[in-house]
Design a protein around this motif. Structure first.
Motif, PDB file in Angstrom:
ATOM      1  N   THR A 118     -22.910 -27.804 -62.027  1.00  0.00           N
ATOM      2  CA  THR A 118     -22.083 -26.679 -61.823  1.00  0.00           C
ATOM      3  C   THR A 118     -22.069 -26.339 -60.285  1.00  0.00           C
ATOM      4  OG1 THR A 118     -22.643 -25.659 -63.999  1.00  0.00           O
ATOM      5  CG2 THR A 118     -21.656 -24.294 -62.364  1.00  0.00           C
ATOM      6  N   LYS A 119     -23.271 -26.536 -59.902  1.00  0.00           N
ATOM      7  CA  LYS A 119     -23.232 -26.185 -58.057  1.00  0.00           C
ATOM      8  C   LYS A 119     -22.541 -27.122 -57.499  1.00  0.00           C
ATOM      9  CE  LYS A 119     -26.870 -26.077 -54.500  1.00  0.00           C
ATOM     10  NZ  LYS A 119     -28.231 -26.222 -54.333  1.00  0.00           N
ATOM     11  N   HIS A 122     -18.916 -26.616 -57.919  1.00  0.00           N
ATOM     12  CA  HIS A 122     -18.365 -25.415 -57.108  1.00  0.00           C
ATOM     13  C   HIS A 122     -18.244 -25.680 -55.602  1.00  0.00           C
ATOM     14  CE1 HIS A 122     -18.531 -21.441 -55.260  1.00  0.00           C
ATOM     15  NE2 HIS A 122     -19.440 -21.805 -54.494  1.00  0.00           N
ATOM     16  N   HIS A 123     -19.157 -26.475 -54.858  1.00  0.00           N
ATOM     17  CA  HIS A 123     -18.977 -26.928 -53.934  1.00  0.00           C
ATOM     18  C   HIS A 123     -17.958 -27.991 -53.526  1.00  0.00           C
ATOM     19  CE1 HIS A 123     -22.594 -24.859 -52.220  1.00  0.00           C
ATOM     20  NE2 HIS A 123     -23.161 -25.280 -53.101  1.00  0.00           N
ATOM     21  N   MET A 125     -15.303 -27.698 -55.095  1.00  0.00           N
ATOM     22  CA  MET A 125     -13.872 -27.189 -55.227  1.00  0.00           C
ATOM     23  C   MET A 125     -13.771 -26.392 -53.779  1.00  0.00           C
ATOM     24  SD  MET A 125     -12.386 -27.605 -58.092  1.00  0.00           S
ATOM     25  CE  MET A 125     -11.517 -25.987 -58.554  1.00  0.00           C
ATOM     26  N   GLU A 126     -14.798 -26.245 -53.059  1.00  0.00           N
ATOM     27  CA  GLU A 126     -14.682 -25.723 -51.892  1.00  0.00           C
ATOM     28  C   GLU A 126     -15.336 -26.373 -50.867  1.00  0.00           C
ATOM     29  OE1 GLU A 126     -16.737 -21.786 -52.128  1.00  0.00           O
ATOM     30  OE2 GLU A 126     -15.417 -20.984 -53.679  1.00  0.00           O
ATOM     31  N   ASP A 129     -17.003 -25.314 -47.563  1.00  0.00           N
ATOM     32  CA  ASP A 129     -18.286 -24.699 -47.392  1.00  0.00           C
ATOM     33  C   ASP A 129     -19.253 -25.719 -47.367  1.00  0.00           C
ATOM     34  OD1 ASP A 129     -20.404 -23.362 -47.718  1.00  0.00           O
ATOM     35  OD2 ASP A 129     -19.901 -22.448 -49.908  1.00  0.00           O
TER      36      ASP A 129
END
Length: 265
Positions: A118-119, A122-123, A125-126, A129
């Protein structure tokens, strides 16, 4: 049975080949995780991390085989929550309330995979960041590279333990001969070492596969948690779904490559 008798026994060879095939299939999950983690390192450290990770998996699995008597006790309940799950149509509890050492390892491993995958999703997708990256890949970041390498190896060790326990318990259920299990484990890890670099390169060169691989890790994490609670999902369903998804993604890759060639023509 002594070693010479095993070598001359056709049933032993059949058990060996069957176990190798099963261990290779079960090892795909471990290999995907190692490939994704190692690809976050600088290029000169990636192959080293994969080799160390798989070597540790081999050591861990052979070590567990040497402790096979203790390993079997992991399937014995340690404690019972005393909760009555809703009954199925056959009158059996819908979920287990007694937890063994194996159940706890699967639960911890499943939660770890869910958190990590999941982490990473998330990264990915961005991309702007960079806080989730293990390190800054710019030249001169030697200290960061060493720290990141240690972090990757630590995470590989953690997940190796989960997959090793499940793998060896599967082997124990198929044969009673430790030499056959050791041979199957050594050959399987050897195959994984050969496949690790090509798989990692293929994933890195096809970014959409990274998201698919992370989705697989989420699914595998959920399956491990379900298994820890007594919901046994047939592995055939899982690998059929993974194979179908990979097939569709390969078609997409071929389509994109053909479109790109037409544009460049």
């Amino acid at each position: 049975m002594d070693l010479m008798a095993l070598v001359s026994d056709p049933a032993a060879w059949l058990a060996l080949f069957t176990l190798i095939a099963l261990e290779v299939v079960l090892g795909v999950d471990n290999l995907i995780f190692i490939a994704i983690l190692s690809n976050k390192l600088p290029e000169h450290l990636q192959s080293k991390a994969r080799r160390i990770g798989l070597a540790l998996a081999l050591v861990m699995r052979i070590g567990l085989l040497m402790l096979i008597g203790w390993l079997v006790t992991l399937t014995q309940p340690i404690f019972d929550l005393g909760l009555a799950g809703s009954a199925t149509n056959h009158g059996e509890p819908a979920f287990e309330t007694a937890f063994s050492g194996r159940d706890l390892i699967l639960l911890a491993g499943g939660l770890f995979l869910l958190w990590k995958a999941t982490k990473e999703i998330h990264h990915s997708m961005e991309p702007e960041d960079d806080s989730g990256d293990l390190l800054d890949k710019t030249p001169g970041a030697a200290d960061a590279a060493k720290a990141a390498f240690g972090a990757v190896i630590a995470q590989i060790i953690a997940i190796d333990l989960v997959f090793s326990v499940d793998s060896i318990l599967t082997a124990v259920g198929m044969t009673d001969e430790v030499p056959i299990m050791v041979a199957a484990v050594v050959i399987t890890v050897g195959i994984m070492m050969v496949a690790a670099d090509p798989l990692a390169r293929f994933i890195e060169h096809n970014p959409t596969l990274v998201m698919l691989a992370l989705a697989f890790l989420v699914m595998i994490g959920l399956v491990l948690i379900a298994d820890g609670f007594g919901f046994h999902v047939p592995k055939g369903y899982i690998y059929a779904a993974m194979g179908f998804s990979v097939g569709v993604e390969l078609l997409n890759i071929v389509q994109r490559q053909r479109r790109q060639r037409r544009k460049n023509a």
